[in-house]
Scaffold this active site. Structure first.
Site, PDB file in Angstrom:
ATOM      1  N   HIS A   1      50.515  38.644  38.938  1.00  0.00           N
ATOM      2  CA  HIS A   1      49.518  38.909  39.971  1.00  0.00           C
ATOM      3  C   HIS A   1      50.096  38.756  41.376  1.00  0.00           C
ATOM      4  O   HIS A   1      50.904  37.882  41.649  1.00  0.00           O
ATOM      5  CB  HIS A   1      48.308  37.990  39.792  1.00  0.00           C
ATOM      6  N   ASP A   2      49.708  39.675  42.235  1.00  0.00           N
ATOM      7  CA  ASP A   2      50.048  39.656  43.659  1.00  0.00           C
ATOM      8  C   ASP A   2      51.518  39.921  43.946  1.00  0.00           C
ATOM      9  O   ASP A   2      51.984  39.679  45.056  1.00  0.00           O
ATOM     10  CB  ASP A   2      49.611  38.336  44.309  1.00  0.00           C
TER      11      ASP A   2
ATOM     12  N   GLY B   1      53.841  35.201  39.659  1.00  0.00           N
ATOM     13  CA  GLY B   1      52.887  35.583  40.686  1.00  0.00           C
ATOM     14  C   GLY B   1      53.456  35.478  42.090  1.00  0.00           C
ATOM     15  O   GLY B   1      54.278  34.611  42.383  1.00  0.00           O
TER      16      GLY B   1
END
Length: 269
Positions: A126-127, A144
């Site tokens: 994520h991200d 992440g």
């Protein structure tokens, strides 16, 4: 649902209402495409690919069997917020690749650039923000909030710690654990990464001017091999000494910029 009439969808595939499928897209056997997915022109899901979430896949990107794209982030704080995953054009995502959308805490977007190759069993958490022309070899996890610059290469079975930055044109050796930021054009290796030098092969392959490469080599010695001063002080001095060099300016700006993890240096080896 918007499906271009030139798209080809295998009878065993499931495309949910609301999905957008572009011209000449191909969706192979046993694929699933969620209601908020957009597949651009010429995208190919070869077979057994699952694409979910608010996910867009750029033109002519190909995704191989058993990839999981756009499903819920592996973050216990995630509570179903409408975050996104964007994948660029002309990418190749090989077997068992996983990519997750962003989180609210990280800006809400995971983004992959154009012409990237993610080999078997790689992961973009994520991200993550991944540039263009990046190669990620087999079995590499990007945790992440990782940032990867254009033209970076990450060798097989390496692992990138969350919040690390991999600079433009950097090379990460296979089996390397990266816990800190890697400078642009740097070459790192080792069980726990240490800076082994510059990615000279990558610089030469891209046809960068000889004088720029010479300036970068000199600045590298001044920053990482000179004895006196902090990393910040040596980076600032190198920027001044090589004013006018685009490569040196990029590396010194990276070193003088915001870092959550610190930097990989030769001393760590």
């Amino acid at each position: 649902m918007t499906i271009d009439p030139t798209a080809r969808i295998h009878p065993s595939a499931i495309v949910e209402d609301g999905a957008t499928i572009g011209a000449n897209a191909k969706i192979g056997p046993f694929c699933t495409v969620g209601p908020e997915v957009t597949l651009a022109e010429g995208v190919e899901l070869i077979s057994h690919v699952a694409v979910a979430g608010i996910t867009s896949v750029g033109a002519r990107t190909r995704i191989w069997p058993f990839a999981s794209i756009g499903h819920q982030p592996q973050d216990l704080k995630y509570a179903g917020e409408p975050t996104r995953l964007e994948i660029g054009s002309d990418c190749m995502l090989r077997e068992h690749v996983t990519m997750n959308p962003g989180t609210v805490q990280g800006g809400g977007l995971t983004k992959i650039g154009d012409r990237c190759l993610f080999m078997m069993s790689t992961h973009a958490g994520h991200d993550c923000q991944v540039g263009s022309n990046v190669i990620v070899a087999n079995n590499v996890p990007l945790a992440g909030h990782v940032t990867v610059g254009d033209f970076a290469v990450i060798g097989g079975n390496a692992a990138i710690h969350q919040f690390c930055r991999i600079g433009h044109g950097a090379m990460v050796g296979g089996l390397t654990g990266v816990e800190r930021d890697v400078i642009p054009y740097g070459s790192v290796t080792g069980d726990r990464a240490h800076l082994a030098g510059l990615n000279l092969i990558g610089l030469k392959r891209r046809g960068l001017p000889r004088e720029e490469i010479h300036a970068l080599r000199a600045a590298f010695r001044e920053i990482f091999e000179a004895g006196e001063g902090s990393l910040d002080e040596k980076a600032a001095a190198a920027a001044k000494a090589h004013e006018g060099s685009v490569l040196v300016a990029e590396v010194t700006a990276f070193l003088l910029g915001d870092s959550k993890r610190g930097f990989v240096t030769a001393a760590q080896g």
